[in-house]
Design an enzyme around this catalytic site. Structure first.
Site, PDB file in Angstrom:
ATOM      1  N   PRO A   1       7.798  -2.305   6.421  1.00 43.69           N
ATOM      2  CG  PRO A   1       8.871  -0.394   6.534  1.00 43.69           C
ATOM      3  CD  PRO A   1       8.978  -1.671   5.775  1.00 43.69           C
TER       4      PRO A   1
ATOM      5  CD  GLN B   1      10.743   2.857   7.648  1.00 43.96           C
ATOM      6  OE1 GLN B   1       9.629   3.115   8.105  1.00 43.96           O
ATOM      7  NE2 GLN B   1      10.815   2.362   6.516  1.00 43.96           N
TER       8      GLN B   1
ATOM      9  CB  CYS C   1       6.252   7.617   4.519  1.00 47.79           C
ATOM     10  SG  CYS C   1       4.807   7.748   5.345  1.00 47.79           S
TER      11      CYS C   1
ATOM     12  CE  LYS D   1       9.160  -0.164   2.225  1.00 44.83           C
ATOM     13  NZ  LYS D   1       8.096   0.680   1.187  1.00 44.83           N
TER      14      LYS D   1
ATOM     15  CG  ASN E   1       7.481  -2.094  -0.971  1.00 37.76           C
ATOM     16  OD1 ASN E   1       7.518  -1.031  -0.617  1.00 37.76           O
ATOM     17  ND2 ASN E   1       6.734  -3.177  -0.680  1.00 37.76           N
TER      18      ASN E   1
ATOM     19  CG  ASP F   1       1.079  -3.071  -6.930  1.00 39.39           C
ATOM     20  OD1 ASP F   1       0.658  -2.709  -5.949  1.00 39.39           O
ATOM     21  OD2 ASP F   1       0.852  -2.741  -7.957  1.00 39.39           O
TER      22      ASP F   1
ATOM     23  N   GLY G   1       4.174  -5.819   1.678  1.00 37.99           N
ATOM     24  CA  GLY G   1       3.547  -5.264   2.698  1.00 37.99           C
ATOM     25  C   GLY G   1       1.929  -5.487   2.778  1.00 37.99           C
TER      26      GLY G   1
END
Length: 322
Positions: free
Chosen positions: A9, A66, A97, A136, A197, A199, A221
């Site tokens: 997301p 999400q 986040c 996440k 998650n 790179d 992402g």
């Protein structure tokens, strides 16, 4: 589950045009942009912002919504409302986040500082939906608060389907490199599936990351912006098949398609403004890309953008045939 390829997301990025392109290139799962639980519950009926955030295209096969927030009651109510829409296959909770405006409200990665509240949030969402739930998060808030293990164990105890872990702390934002050794250590301590998650920019990254972490899948992402083919090439690399690199004309055609979808979905003004950043990624590496980006950033109509992209396509075809 094994070697699942997920679209992360991303606020302002993973609307349905972006998600559908990634599905077409082989993504197994996609997630909506972040949805504020309190914003959703306070929004007036037919609010345009939330209409766009919660729109799912018929081609989408496994898309999660999400949610972010830190009030268990509000998060539970929002989970029930999203479930009632009947258009999502999962609910994902954002506890990673790093944005200041999110963290300052106690949401996102701020919950890494309060594992007890994080548990209550997860429990409230789980109690108020019939959909599978996922989490996440990040490795920690900072070096002194490496609390991901507590959040992951909470998700595990509540029967969540998986946890996705970004290999940085909140303090790092997106600087440095993702710590996949740390994700591997977390994976070894958990029975719940783990998605790695951070790179993933090349197909070889997917192979290396799964070997290093023993994770159950990869979440891509920033690496797929202007490059939805990364899902296709990552799958080919994981299966030991030859990498099928996209052509320059294919890149331009895909940008044209996304631009049309963005205008159809959001109207010409907003669609073109938001498409500018995508075009910048599609043309990355082209001769004169910096000057082209300056032109793109002044565009306000689909006709202007289409003319530029078609001219680039003609040049690309001539170069490919030469």
């Amino acid at each position: 589950m094994k070697n699942v390829l997920c679209l992360a997301p991303m606020a302002g990025i993973t609307d349905w045009p972006m998600r559908v392109l990634c599905y077409r290139m082989g993504a197994d799962y996609a997630c909506s942009e972040m949805v504020s639980a309190i914003g959703l519950m306070c929004a007036k009926p037919h609010n345009e912002t939330y209409r766009r955030l919660l729109t799912v295209h018929p081609e989408e096969t496994n898309t999660a919504a999400q949610l972010f927030g830190s009030d268990p009651v509000v998060m539970g109510e929002a989970a029930a409302r999203l479930t009632a829409l009947g258009r999502f296959t999962m609910l994902d909770i954002n506890m990673g986040c790093p944005a200041r405006k999110v963290v300052s409200g106690g949401d996102g990665s701020a919950l890494l500082l309060d594992p007890d509240r994080a548990y209550r949030v997860m429990e409230a969402v789980r109690r108020n939906t019939t959909l599978p739930c996922t989490l996440k998060t990040r490795l920690g808030f900072d070096e002194e608060h490496m609390t991901a293990i507590h959040l992951c164990r909470a998700a595990q105890s509540l029967g969540f389907s998986w946890v996705a872990i970004h290999g940085r702390t909140r303090a790092q934002q997106y600087s440095g490199t993702a710590d996949y050794a740390a994700i591997g250590e977390l994976k070894a301590q958990l029975s719940i599936p783990v998605i790695a998650n951070g790179d993933v920019f090349a197909p070889e990254d997917a192979v290396r990351i799964l070997q290093q972490t023993h994770a159950d899948g990869i979440m891509i992402g920033r690496g797929c912006m202007g490059n939805p083919w990364l899902f296709r090439t990552a799958r080919q690399a994981l299966q030991g098949r030859p990498i099928q690199k996209e052509t320059l004309s294919e890149r331009i055609d895909t940008a044209l398609l996304q631009a049309q979808w963005m205008v159809d979905f959001k109207g010409e003004r907003l669609g073109i403004v938001e498409m500018r950043k995508h075009v910048g990624h599609y043309i990355s590496g082209l001769h004169g890309a910096t000057a082209i980006r300056r032109q793109v950033n002044l565009m306000v109509t689909l006709q202007e953008m289409r003319a530029l992209l078609q001219a680039l396509r003609e040049t690309a075809v001539q170069e490919e045939e030469a």
